[in-house]
Design an enzyme around this catalytic site. Structure first.
Site, short mmCIF file in Angstrom:
data_model
loop_
_atom_site.label_atom_id
_atom_site.label_comp_id
_atom_site.label_asym_id
_atom_site.label_seq_id
_atom_site.Cartn_x
_atom_site.Cartn_y
_atom_site.Cartn_z
N GLU A 61 56.34 -37.53 -33.07
CA GLU A 61 56.06 -37.49 -34.50
C GLU A 61 55.10 -36.36 -34.86
OE1 GLU A 61 57.99 -41.05 -33.53
OE2 GLU A 61 56.07 -40.33 -32.72
N HIS A 130 56.58 -52.42 -36.30
CA HIS A 130 57.72 -51.72 -36.91
C HIS A 130 58.09 -52.31 -38.27
CE1 HIS A 130 58.03 -50.89 -32.59
NE2 HIS A 130 58.74 -49.81 -32.90
#
Length: 327
Positions: A61, A130
């Site tokens: 990321e 998540h």
């Protein structure tokens, strides 16, 4: 011609429509190319636009966010796909300390026209790491625009508007809405400006402000309460930075009651911030204490039954509305 899409499908259409009109728009992220995205939100883009404009990245990321920043500074309009919104934490330093501040620190000499797309929210059984409503993490970072579409048409219109924006946009797509359907014409008239709320249902008794999945639950509650003679006005802010306070205040001048329905804990949230602004700046509009319906102050449970208890339900909204109209 009007065409029906679901929330998942409209993402690739919005991106493709912008890539066709602007050669500077590129897409980067994990598995967005031949695989069509982890959530199958980018199918067909690699085949149409090729590897120079649709680029698969390593599982990093930090690399995705950094590449988006660099390409935006040098003239492109990148769309970065971070997959789960929770993963923004890995790139938080670059988002908060570089992307959000670069235009300011260069006195406007350098713009950062980029979009970071993230799959947001609970209700799909992905567990605590998540499933978070990560849009609230960024409310205290000036320089970012934060978008939370709740319908197919809004997703399409807001995503195209975000790609054209000359400032960085964090764009949150709710995982639990991927299957909902809606009609989109694909015309310029469908582009939705940032910072403009939508009054999705008119009412006279309570102003309810709700986004993404909670927008839909608020509308269900409004249908149920109508049989009791309680009229909810439901407003979807669509963009939480900048926030359209004016639309909410216009509604409060008619209803005098405010209810926020949001996902995630209350403290530090967009709903709590809205209540603070209304109470401190427009207290005279209220005939009852504002209500914030939010999730428990705990991580998102993995078990389906507990996850649903963690989220505000239609029944919670109905009960809170019945209590509030007693004032």
């Amino acid at each position: 011609m009007t065409t029906t899409y679901n929330y998942r499908q409209i993402i690739s259409k919005a991106i493709a429509d912008e890539m066709r009109v602007d050669q500077d728009v590129i897409l980067i992220g994990e598995d967005i190319g031949a695989a069509g995205g982890a959530f199958k939100t980018t199918p067909g883009l690699f085949e149409e636009f090729g590897p120079n404009r649709v680029r698969d990245t390593p599982i990093s990321e930090q690399a995705i966010v950094g590449a988006a920043l660099g390409s935006a500074m040098t003239g492109l309009r990148p769309i970065a796909d971070l997959m789960f919104a929770d993963f923004a934490g890995v790139g938080f330093d670059q988002i908060a300390n570089q992307i959000a501040k670069y235009r300011y620190m260069t006195n406007g000499q350098v713009t950062v026209p980029l979009v970071i797309r993230m799959a947001n929210g609970a209700g799909s059984g992905f567990g605590a790491q998540h499933s978070q409503s990560a849009e609230n993490w960024f409310l205290n970072i000036p320089g970012l625009k934060v978008v939370t579409p709740g319908t197919v048409a809004d997703l399409y219109g807001l995503l195209r508007s975000s790609i054209r924006e000359n400032n960085p946009v964090l764009f949150f797509e709710h995982k639990n809405l991927f299957a909902i359907k809606g009609d989109v014409e694909g015309l310029e008239s469908e582009i939705v400006p940032l910072g403009v709320a939508d009054v999705v249902r008119s009412g006279t008794d309570i102003t309810v402000v709700a986004n993404q999945m909670m927008r839909h639950r608020a509308l269900e509650a409004a249908d149920e309460l109508e049989a009791d003679g309680i009229s909810l006005e439901v407003i979807d802010p669509r963009t939480i930075v900048p926030f359209d306070d004016d639309t909410v205040l216009q509604s409060l001048r008619r209803t005098s009651r405010l209810m926020i329905v949001q996902e995630g804990p209350r403290d530090g949230s967009w709903g709590a911030s809205l209540v603070s602004r209304v109470v401190t700046e427009n207290f005279e509009l209220l005939d009852a204490p504002p209500v914030v319906l939010s999730s428990e102050d705990s991580p998102v449970p993995y078990a389906g039954n507990l996850e649903e208890l963690w989220l505000t339900s239609v029944a919670d909204i109905v009960a809170a509305a019945r209590h509030q109209v007693r004032y």
